[in-house]
Design a protein around this motif. Structure first.
Motif, PDB file in Angstrom:
ATOM      1  N   ILE A  44     -15.311   3.844   1.753  1.00 29.76           N
ATOM      2  CA  ILE A  44     -14.190   4.209   2.618  1.00 29.76           C
ATOM      3  C   ILE A  44     -12.895   3.812   1.917  1.00 29.76           C
ATOM      4  O   ILE A  44     -12.710   2.670   1.528  1.00 29.76           O
ATOM      5  CB  ILE A  44     -14.262   3.471   3.966  1.00 29.76           C
ATOM      6  CG1 ILE A  44     -15.638   3.614   4.614  1.00 29.76           C
ATOM      7  CG2 ILE A  44     -13.137   3.923   4.886  1.00 29.76           C
ATOM      8  CD1 ILE A  44     -15.929   4.935   5.204  1.00 29.76           C
ATOM      9  N   ASN A  45     -11.973   4.768   1.781  1.00 28.97           N
ATOM     10  CA  ASN A  45     -10.713   4.469   1.109  1.00 28.97           C
ATOM     11  C   ASN A  45      -9.570   5.181   1.803  1.00 28.97           C
ATOM     12  O   ASN A  45      -9.776   6.050   2.652  1.00 28.97           O
ATOM     13  CB  ASN A  45     -10.782   4.888  -0.366  1.00 28.97           C
ATOM     14  CG  ASN A  45      -9.834   4.095  -1.248  1.00 28.97           C
ATOM     15  OD1 ASN A  45      -8.923   3.428  -0.777  1.00 28.97           O
ATOM     16  ND2 ASN A  45     -10.036   4.170  -2.561  1.00 28.97           N
ATOM     17  N   ASN A  46      -8.355   4.805   1.442  1.00 31.66           N
ATOM     18  CA  ASN A  46      -7.164   5.505   1.895  1.00 31.66           C
ATOM     19  C   ASN A  46      -6.982   6.768   1.054  1.00 31.66           C
ATOM     20  O   ASN A  46      -7.650   6.957   0.039  1.00 31.66           O
ATOM     21  CB  ASN A  46      -5.949   4.596   1.788  1.00 31.66           C
ATOM     22  CG  ASN A  46      -6.017   3.425   2.752  1.00 31.66           C
ATOM     23  OD1 ASN A  46      -5.399   3.430   3.804  1.00 31.66           O
ATOM     24  ND2 ASN A  46      -6.790   2.399   2.411  1.00 31.66           N
ATOM     25  N   ASP A  47      -6.079   7.623   1.461  1.00 24.93           N
ATOM     26  CA  ASP A  47      -5.825   8.881   0.767  1.00 24.93           C
ATOM     27  C   ASP A  47      -5.411   8.610  -0.680  1.00 24.93           C
ATOM     28  O   ASP A  47      -4.440   7.898  -0.919  1.00 24.93           O
ATOM     29  CB  ASP A  47      -4.714   9.632   1.504  1.00 24.93           C
ATOM     30  CG  ASP A  47      -4.437  11.004   0.926  1.00 24.93           C
ATOM     31  OD1 ASP A  47      -4.986  11.346  -0.144  1.00 24.93           O
ATOM     32  OD2 ASP A  47      -3.669  11.758   1.535  1.00 24.93           O
ATOM     33  N   PRO A  48      -6.123   9.179  -1.675  1.00 23.58           N
ATOM     34  CA  PRO A  48      -5.763   8.954  -3.080  1.00 23.58           C
ATOM     35  C   PRO A  48      -4.362   9.427  -3.431  1.00 23.58           C
ATOM     36  O   PRO A  48      -3.779   8.967  -4.421  1.00 23.58           O
ATOM     37  CB  PRO A  48      -6.816   9.760  -3.848  1.00 23.58           C
ATOM     38  CG  PRO A  48      -7.950   9.925  -2.902  1.00 23.58           C
ATOM     39  CD  PRO A  48      -7.332   9.996  -1.534  1.00 23.58           C
ATOM     40  N   ASN A  49      -3.807  10.355  -2.625  1.00 26.54           N
ATOM     41  CA  ASN A  49      -2.460  10.863  -2.885  1.00 26.54           C
ATOM     42  C   ASN A  49      -1.378   9.994  -2.255  1.00 26.54           C
ATOM     43  O   ASN A  49      -0.192  10.308  -2.385  1.00 26.54           O
ATOM     44  CB  ASN A  49      -2.329  12.293  -2.352  1.00 26.54           C
ATOM     45  CG  ASN A  49      -3.279  13.242  -3.049  1.00 26.54           C
ATOM     46  OD1 ASN A  49      -3.403  13.224  -4.260  1.00 26.54           O
ATOM     47  ND2 ASN A  49      -3.971  14.074  -2.281  1.00 26.54           N
ATOM     48  N   GLU A  50      -1.776   8.921  -1.596  1.00 23.28           N
ATOM     49  CA  GLU A  50      -0.831   8.028  -0.931  1.00 23.28           C
ATOM     50  C   GLU A  50       0.179   7.436  -1.916  1.00 23.28           C
ATOM     51  O   GLU A  50       1.357   7.313  -1.615  1.00 23.28           O
ATOM     52  CB  GLU A  50      -1.608   6.913  -0.236  1.00 23.28           C
ATOM     53  CG  GLU A  50      -0.802   5.730   0.219  1.00 23.28           C
ATOM     54  CD  GLU A  50      -1.658   4.485   0.335  1.00 23.28           C
ATOM     55  OE1 GLU A  50      -2.196   4.265   1.420  1.00 23.28           O
ATOM     56  OE2 GLU A  50      -1.777   3.733  -0.660  1.00 23.28           O
ATOM     57  N   SER A  51      -0.296   7.075  -3.106  1.00 26.12           N
ATOM     58  CA  SER A  51       0.565   6.411  -4.089  1.00 26.12           C
ATOM     59  C   SER A  51      -0.131   6.392  -5.440  1.00 26.12           C
ATOM     60  O   SER A  51      -1.332   6.686  -5.544  1.00 26.12           O
ATOM     61  CB  SER A  51       0.851   4.965  -3.650  1.00 26.12           C
ATOM     62  OG  SER A  51      -0.359   4.222  -3.592  1.00 26.12           O
ATOM     63  N   GLY A  52       0.621   6.017  -6.476  1.00 28.82           N
ATOM     64  CA  GLY A  52       0.016   5.860  -7.795  1.00 28.82           C
ATOM     65  C   GLY A  52      -1.031   4.768  -7.796  1.00 28.82           C
ATOM     66  O   GLY A  52      -2.045   4.856  -8.493  1.00 28.82           O
ATOM     67  N   TYR A  53      -0.773   3.712  -7.019  1.00 30.24           N
ATOM     68  CA  TYR A  53      -1.750   2.632  -6.887  1.00 30.24           C
ATOM     69  C   TYR A  53      -3.070   3.173  -6.366  1.00 30.24           C
ATOM     70  O   TYR A  53      -4.143   2.879  -6.906  1.00 30.24           O
ATOM     71  CB  TYR A  53      -1.221   1.550  -5.940  1.00 30.24           C
ATOM     72  CG  TYR A  53      -2.282   0.544  -5.535  1.00 30.24           C
ATOM     73  CD1 TYR A  53      -2.509  -0.586  -6.300  1.00 30.24           C
ATOM     74  CD2 TYR A  53      -3.075   0.755  -4.415  1.00 30.24           C
ATOM     75  CE1 TYR A  53      -3.506  -1.492  -5.956  1.00 30.24           C
ATOM     76  CE2 TYR A  53      -4.071  -0.135  -4.062  1.00 30.24           C
ATOM     77  CZ  TYR A  53      -4.278  -1.262  -4.830  1.00 30.24           C
ATOM     78  OH  TYR A  53      -5.271  -2.142  -4.484  1.00 30.24           O
ATOM     79  N   ARG A  54      -3.007   3.957  -5.291  1.00 31.15           N
ATOM     80  CA  ARG A  54      -4.239   4.445  -4.668  1.00 31.15           C
ATOM     81  C   ARG A  54      -4.973   5.423  -5.581  1.00 31.15           C
ATOM     82  O   ARG A  54      -6.202   5.441  -5.619  1.00 31.15           O
ATOM     83  CB  ARG A  54      -3.904   5.100  -3.331  1.00 31.15           C
ATOM     84  CG  ARG A  54      -5.121   5.429  -2.494  1.00 31.15           C
ATOM     85  CD  ARG A  54      -5.897   4.206  -2.104  1.00 31.15           C
ATOM     86  NE  ARG A  54      -5.054   3.213  -1.448  1.00 31.15           N
ATOM     87  CZ  ARG A  54      -5.477   2.004  -1.120  1.00 31.15           C
ATOM     88  NH1 ARG A  54      -6.707   1.629  -1.402  1.00 31.15           N
ATOM     89  NH2 ARG A  54      -4.665   1.150  -0.537  1.00 31.15           N
TER      90      ARG A  54
END
Length: 329
Positions: A44-54
């Protein structure tokens, strides 16, 4: 003749049935994991497009949790806690061996974690903490976001401004990254009369929303000299609003710029002196999680439950190109 023909037909039917019978797979594992001995993992993860970190975090997980390394991995993404919990429940129903969670919010996870535990599924938290009893997960591989926030506020105190008028741009409310990075600054503004919170609003990690927040403050005419943005993208949005208004920032400028995550482009801004500070948030957790799983698969006892990733920060005037190359994500 008829008897001979019937005998031939019967023999053909037997041979056909034998040919269709399933063959036993010699590679099927009798222990944990799927066919072929693969360890089944739900992530389970946050949206990969959320930030460069993600994006870097998701890429790192996919590098490690793949068939070549002995894993059958399924991924679910959302910035909404209820959607993440629903995905976790689906992974429990799918009988994964391990459930890896980077939670969008610190609350609400108890029921699904208890369901996972009852099903014999081991839970590992990564990237973010949650408010749940430690007995409900086997390990936590995370950043100490409270420490990140305290380091940033301590650095800001060292700048010895006469008055601190701060625009505080927060991430997704309730996430451990937001809670930790907000904590020290909120306390400082409550305790020291020279620290003034001009505005404290969430942009939910979004660059354009951060820009709008700063534009609103500029339009109000209220004075400010610090922008404390809880990730690099929001800091970039804030700087864009300053640039449009002709307000200087960075070293020697009117406004101190602070971000988090250490994207390579953000560290380049610190190196140029257009930003003042960038706090590291380490996205590379997959190798550590893999080591934990391999120990558990071998029946070993883990040395520690909570593993904090090593992190640092960078400031204009001391950062080097080598730092940008080595730490930029």
């Amino acid at each position: 003749m008829k008897k001979l023909l019937a005998l031939v037909l019967a023999l053909c039917m037997v041979l056909a049935m034998a040919a269709c019978a399933p063959k036993e797979d010699p590679q099927q594992s009798s222990g944990s994991g799927d066919e072929g001995g693969l360890i089944k993992v739900g992530i389970i993860n946050n949206d990969p497009n959320e930030s460069g970190y993600r994006t870097a975090n998701d890429k790192d997980l996919k590098r490690v949790f793949c068939k070549e390394n002995g894993y059958e991995a399924s991924f679910a993404y959302s910035l909404k806690n209820d959607e993440q919990i629903s995905a976790a429940q689906k992974f429990v129903q799918d009988e994964v061996d391990y459930l890896l969670i980077s939670a969008a919010d610190v609350s609400g996870w108890d029921t699904v974690l208890k369901d996972a535990q009852a099903a014999g599924i081991q839970v590992i938290l990564y990237d973010r903490t949650i408010n749940a009893d430690e007995s409900l997960y086997v390990a936590s591989v995370v950043s100490d976001t409270y420490k990140e926030g305290q380091i940033a506020v301590d650095w800001l105190k060292e700048q010895k401004l006469d008055t601190y008028n701060v625009i505080h741009i927060q991430g997704v409310m309730g996430s451990s990254a937001q809670v930790g990075r907000s904590d020290a600054l909120t306390k400082m503004c409550e305790e020291d009369p020279n620290w003034n919170m001009v505005t404290q609003q969430t942009a939910s990690w979004d660059e354009e929303t951060a820009k709008q927040i700063v534009e609103s403050v500029i339009a109000s005419g209220e004075e400010f000299n610090v922008i404390y943005a809880e990730n690099d993208n929001m800091a970039r949005g804030a700087v864009s609003a300053l640039d449009d208004a002709g307000i200087t920032h960075g070293v020697g400028g009117d406004v101190i710029i602070m971000g988090f995550d250490c994207n390579k482009w953000a560290l380049e801004e610190v190196l140029k002196g257009t930003w003042n500070f960038d706090g590291q948030c380490n996205p590379f957790q997959a190798d550590t999680i893999d080591e934990i799983i391999q120990k558990l698969e071998a029946g070993e006892t883990l040395d520690q439950k909570v593993i904090y990733l090593e992190e640092t920060y960078f400031e204009a005037g001391t950062i080097t190109q080598e730092d940008v190359d080595n730490y930029g994500i």
